[in-house]
Design a protein around this motif. Structure first.
Motif, short mmCIF file in Angstrom:
data_model
loop_
_atom_site.label_atom_id
_atom_site.label_comp_id
_atom_site.label_asym_id
_atom_site.label_seq_id
_atom_site.Cartn_x
_atom_site.Cartn_y
_atom_site.Cartn_z
N ALA A 1 22.62 7.90 0.82
CA ALA A 1 22.69 7.41 2.05
C ALA A 1 22.93 6.08 2.13
CB ALA A 1 21.94 7.97 3.19
N ILE A 2 21.95 5.35 1.20
CA ILE A 2 21.89 3.96 1.56
C ILE A 2 22.44 2.86 0.52
CG2 ILE A 2 19.60 4.44 2.83
CD1 ILE A 2 18.23 3.34 0.38
N LYS A 3 22.53 1.75 0.78
CA LYS A 3 22.86 0.53 -0.45
C LYS A 3 22.47 -0.60 -0.05
CE LYS A 3 27.27 -0.28 1.95
NZ LYS A 3 28.63 -0.47 1.90
N LYS A 4 22.26 -1.52 -0.88
CA LYS A 4 21.52 -2.73 -0.60
C LYS A 4 20.21 -2.52 0.05
CE LYS A 4 25.89 -5.33 -0.21
NZ LYS A 4 26.80 -6.21 0.88
N PHE A 5 19.37 -1.88 -0.56
CA PHE A 5 17.94 -1.62 -0.17
C PHE A 5 16.95 -2.56 -0.55
CE2 PHE A 5 14.12 1.57 -0.20
CZ PHE A 5 14.06 1.68 1.04
N SER A 6 16.29 -3.26 0.45
CA SER A 6 15.11 -3.94 -0.05
C SER A 6 13.85 -3.32 0.79
CB SER A 6 15.47 -5.20 1.09
OG SER A 6 14.34 -6.04 0.77
N PHE A 7 12.81 -3.09 -0.14
CA PHE A 7 11.72 -2.50 0.35
C PHE A 7 10.31 -3.07 -0.10
CE2 PHE A 7 7.95 0.18 -0.34
CZ PHE A 7 7.87 0.73 0.63
N VAL A 8 9.63 -3.29 0.85
CA VAL A 8 8.13 -3.95 0.41
C VAL A 8 7.22 -3.92 1.48
CG1 VAL A 8 8.59 -6.22 1.56
CG2 VAL A 8 7.29 -6.09 -0.77
N LEU A 9 5.98 -3.56 1.01
CA LEU A 9 4.85 -3.47 1.73
C LEU A 9 4.13 -4.76 2.45
CD1 LEU A 9 3.23 -0.44 0.19
CD2 LEU A 9 4.36 -0.29 2.42
N HIS A 10 3.99 -4.96 3.49
CA HIS A 10 3.60 -6.06 4.20
C HIS A 10 2.28 -5.84 4.89
CE1 HIS A 10 7.23 -8.80 5.16
NE2 HIS A 10 7.33 -8.41 4.01
N ARG A 11 1.12 -7.06 5.28
CA ARG A 11 0.20 -7.03 5.95
C ARG A 11 0.45 -7.75 7.34
NH1 ARG A 11 -5.18 -6.87 4.27
NH2 ARG A 11 -5.68 -7.25 6.44
N ARG A 12 -0.01 -7.41 8.27
CA ARG A 12 0.04 -8.05 9.56
C ARG A 12 -0.82 -9.35 9.49
NH1 ARG A 12 0.84 -4.42 15.11
NH2 ARG A 12 1.46 -6.57 15.90
N ARG A 13 -0.11 -10.64 9.97
CA ARG A 13 -1.05 -11.82 10.07
C ARG A 13 -0.95 -12.25 11.64
NH1 ARG A 13 -3.77 -11.09 5.59
NH2 ARG A 13 -2.19 -10.80 3.73
N ASP A 14 -0.69 -11.56 12.47
CA ASP A 14 -0.37 -12.01 14.02
C ASP A 14 -1.87 -12.00 14.49
OD1 ASP A 14 -0.49 -9.31 14.96
OD2 ASP A 14 1.41 -9.29 13.94
N THR A 15 -1.76 -12.53 15.82
CA THR A 15 -3.23 -12.63 16.37
C THR A 15 -3.61 -11.10 17.04
OG1 THR A 15 -1.93 -13.61 18.46
CG2 THR A 15 -2.83 -15.20 16.84
N VAL A 16 -2.52 -10.37 17.26
CA VAL A 16 -2.96 -9.03 17.82
C VAL A 16 -2.89 -8.17 16.76
CG1 VAL A 16 -2.76 -9.39 20.61
CG2 VAL A 16 -0.59 -8.82 18.92
N LEU B 1 6.03 -12.03 20.81
CA LEU B 1 5.79 -11.62 19.33
C LEU B 1 5.24 -10.42 19.17
CD1 LEU B 1 5.84 -13.07 16.40
CD2 LEU B 1 3.69 -13.88 16.68
N ARG B 2 5.92 -9.39 18.65
CA ARG B 2 5.28 -8.30 18.30
C ARG B 2 4.93 -7.88 17.14
NH1 ARG B 2 3.64 -6.06 23.01
NH2 ARG B 2 5.02 -5.65 24.44
N LEU B 3 5.48 -8.61 15.92
CA LEU B 3 4.77 -8.40 14.65
C LEU B 3 5.32 -9.70 13.64
CD1 LEU B 3 4.04 -6.31 12.09
CD2 LEU B 3 6.35 -6.14 11.68
N ALA B 4 4.02 -10.27 13.00
CA ALA B 4 4.23 -11.20 12.17
C ALA B 4 3.47 -10.90 11.13
CB ALA B 4 3.44 -12.48 12.68
#
Length: 233
Positions: free
Chosen positions: A108-123, A166-169
């Protein structure tokens, strides 16, 4: 590195610090589709396995307008899924049912970018509220040499007092890697080093912020893309 055997000589792993891998991680899926309907079907079928390992969908949206950045950095869809830790994500990958369903995703997909993040925002680690009619969203992904904490401080100084939130950083914590019998470990490439997710009560308010006060900040970052989103989850 955390790693698992998938099947035969195929292994997958996550590169990252112990502190990052043992805390909540956010999977940033940034991609185009060949068959959008097939991808949405895959999502519906795979959510059972995602929930079974303790993960939860965080945000799903479709880019409706490019605000800043070159087209090559844009993709059509953004999907963010929260995992309790790296082990939870790897537990999903070894599930035979999920492996079978992933064939649909690959078709189904193409040009797929994937990585795991950690949140760094204040909440930290706060979930998005349920969908509400009329809410506006935007994503900004970019690269920089500054820490994400420094980036967040700069961003918060630019925000208006009301109307935009800001909902996610987040930033890269654990790139995905794979290994086969014939090849050693290979780290998978990705576009989204750092991600900001914006929310506003009105589309015009968010657009005005992005092309006004926020514009210099956004365009001064490397590999920077800002796009308005229609939220679908």
């Amino acid at each position: 590195m955390m790693k698992r055997q998938i099947i035969g000589s195929m292994h997958v792993g996550l590169h990252g610090s112990q502190a990052d891998l043992h805390n909540p991680l956010y999977a940033i899926n940034w991609f185009d589709t060949r068959m959008a309907w097939l991808y949405h079907l895959y999502n519906k079928l795979a959510v059972k396995d995602v929930l079974a390992v303790g993960a939860t969908p965080f945000f799903k949206g479709e880019v409706c307008q490019r605000v800043h950045g070159v087209a090559s950095l844009s993709r059509r869809f953004l999907l963010i899924v929260r995992y309790p830790n790296g082990n939870s994500f790897l537990d999903l990958l070894v599930k035979r049912r999920f492996q079978a369903l992933s064939l649909l995703r690959m078709l189904a997909i193409k040009k797929f970018s994937f990585v795991l993040h950690r949140r760094r925002d204040t909440v930290k680690d706060i979930s998005l509220p349920s969908m509400q009619v009329g809410m506006a969203y935007a994503v900004h992904h970019f690269a920089s040499s500054q820490s994400m904490e420094e980036e967040v401080n700069e961003i918060l100084a630019l925000m208006p007092e009301v109307g935009v939130r800001l909902r996610l950083a987040s930033e890269v914590a654990a790139p995905l890697a794979s290994k086969s019998k014939k090849k050693g470990w290979k780290i998978h490439s990705y576009l989204t080093q750092k991600v900001i997710l914006w929310e506003a009560d009105e589309k015009a308010t968010l657009q005005g912020f992005l092309v006004g006060t926020y514009a210099h900040y956004a365009t001064s970052r490397n590999n920077s893309f800002v796009g308005m989103l229609n939220r679908t989850y």
